[in-house]
Design an enzyme around this catalytic site. Structure first.
Site, PDB file in Angstrom:
ATOM      1  N   SER A 142       0.849  -1.193   0.000  1.00  0.00           N
ATOM      2  CA  SER A 142       0.000   0.000   0.000  1.00  0.00           C
ATOM      3  C   SER A 142       0.883   1.240   0.000  1.00  0.00           C
ATOM      4  CB  SER A 142      -0.865  -0.011   1.261  1.00  0.00           C
ATOM      5  OG  SER A 142      -1.443   1.245   1.460  1.00  0.00           O
ATOM      6  N   TYR A 194      -1.909  -0.609  10.423  1.00  0.00           N
ATOM      7  CA  TYR A 194      -2.032  -0.942   8.995  1.00  0.00           C
ATOM      8  C   TYR A 194      -0.793  -0.455   8.234  1.00  0.00           C
ATOM      9  CZ  TYR A 194      -4.357  -1.279   4.384  1.00  0.00           C
ATOM     10  OH  TYR A 194      -4.694  -1.577   3.082  1.00  0.00           O
TER      11      TYR A 194
END
Ligand code: NAD
Length: 276
Positions: A160, A173
């Site tokens: 990501s 995350y």
């Protein structure tokens, strides 16, 4: 892709579904694997209706036992795995702070759902970390074994934007995806002599179920965070799931046969822009 067996974890999700359908159109045989059996079966059904080959498989990427059962089923119905796409992952409110910056007032906020960094519990952090990191490691342990000794096999992980620079509010995350990028390089080196290439996509911002609550309000209007993202994306929009297809096909196909250990941003220029 012809007749390659692709195992796609998180295949019942928004991005996974799009990639599964695209690869099936190229002739791959898809094992759509997801914790949500119905979601996996729905995607497999869609592929079959379009003339492709697919099965929906229910499995938990955090359970070796469940993955081994899935592997058996896939082997029986489609053959051994050639390509693994580790798509299962995501964030959770349990690993998220309420504010971007800590302020003195925050420390006095007694609202039950208000969370500073000091309120994050390790269980929430672990949930996010495990889903993304262990949920990539275990399927790789199971399905990469199928690939050893075969030709043209590869693994595609999903990192990501937050792996390059952490995004505010979501420390777990961000850390987990940084670990995925690092692990992608580690695996690329580890598997290089047995011919398994390992790369990753680093998607920018795609409006999906896992981030909808952070990016839009109850009426569907953009939150402050949503607006900031668009302002910091030079191309001025969220990604569409289809934006991931070209790079996925390239990294999983023969056109990238000397490419391993890379993490490719697909972000409309977000990672290239300093904000000024
Ligand atoms: P999604 O929530 O639509 O899909 C994730 C899928 O994973 C779901 O179908 C879910 O059921 C499945 N899953 C969850 N836990 C599982 C488990 N333990 N075992 C098996 N399956 C499980 O999310 P998405 O946006 O399609 O995300 C796909 C991947 O892309 C994730 O790794 C996510 O972190 C990553 N990603 C998404 C974005 C974005 O903007 N949406 C950006 C960067 C990276």
């Amino acid at each position: 892709m012809n007749n390659k067996v692709v195992v796609l974890t998180g295949g019942g999700g928004v991005l996974g579904r799009t990639l599964a359908i695209a690869l099936a159109k190229k002739g791959a045989k898809l094992a759509v694997l997801d914790l949500r059996k119905e979601a996996a079966e729905k995607v497999a059904e869609e592929i079959k209706q379009q003339g492709g080959t697919a099965i929906g498989v229910s499995a938990d990427v955090l359970s070796k036992k469940s993955l081994l059962e899935a592997q058996k089923e896939i082997q029986l119905k489609l053959g051994s795995c050639d390509i693994l796409i580790n798509g299962a992952g995501g964030n959770h409110p349990k690993g998220t702070t309420s504010n971007t910056h800590l302020t003195l007032e925050d420390l006095e906020n007694n609202e039950s759902d208000f969370k500073t960094f000091f309120d994050l519990d390790s269980e929430g952090i672990q949930f996010v970390f495990n889903l993304n990191f262990i949920g990539t490691l275990l399927p790789t342990q199971i399905f990469a074994k199928d690939m050893v000794g075969k030709k043209d096999c590869c693994i595609l992980n999903i990192s990501s934007m937050n792996a390059f620079t952490p995004l505010t509010k979501i420390p777990a995350y961000s850390g987990a995806k940084a670990a995925i990028s690092n692990f992608t390089q580690w695996l690329a080196v580890h598997f290089a002599k047995v011919g398994i290439r390992v790369n990753a996509l680093a998607p920018g911002f795609f409006l999906t179920d896992q981030n909808r609550a952070l990016l839009t309000d109850a009426e569907g209007n953009p939150t402050k965070r949503g607006k900031t993202i668009i302002e910091h994306t030079p191309m001025g929009r969220y990604g569409e799931p289809e934006d991931l297809i070209g790079t996925t096909e390239w990294l999983c196909g023969s056109g990238s046969k000397f490419v391993t250990g890379v993490v490719i941003p697909i972000d409309g220029g977000f990672s290239a822009f300093s904000g000024v």
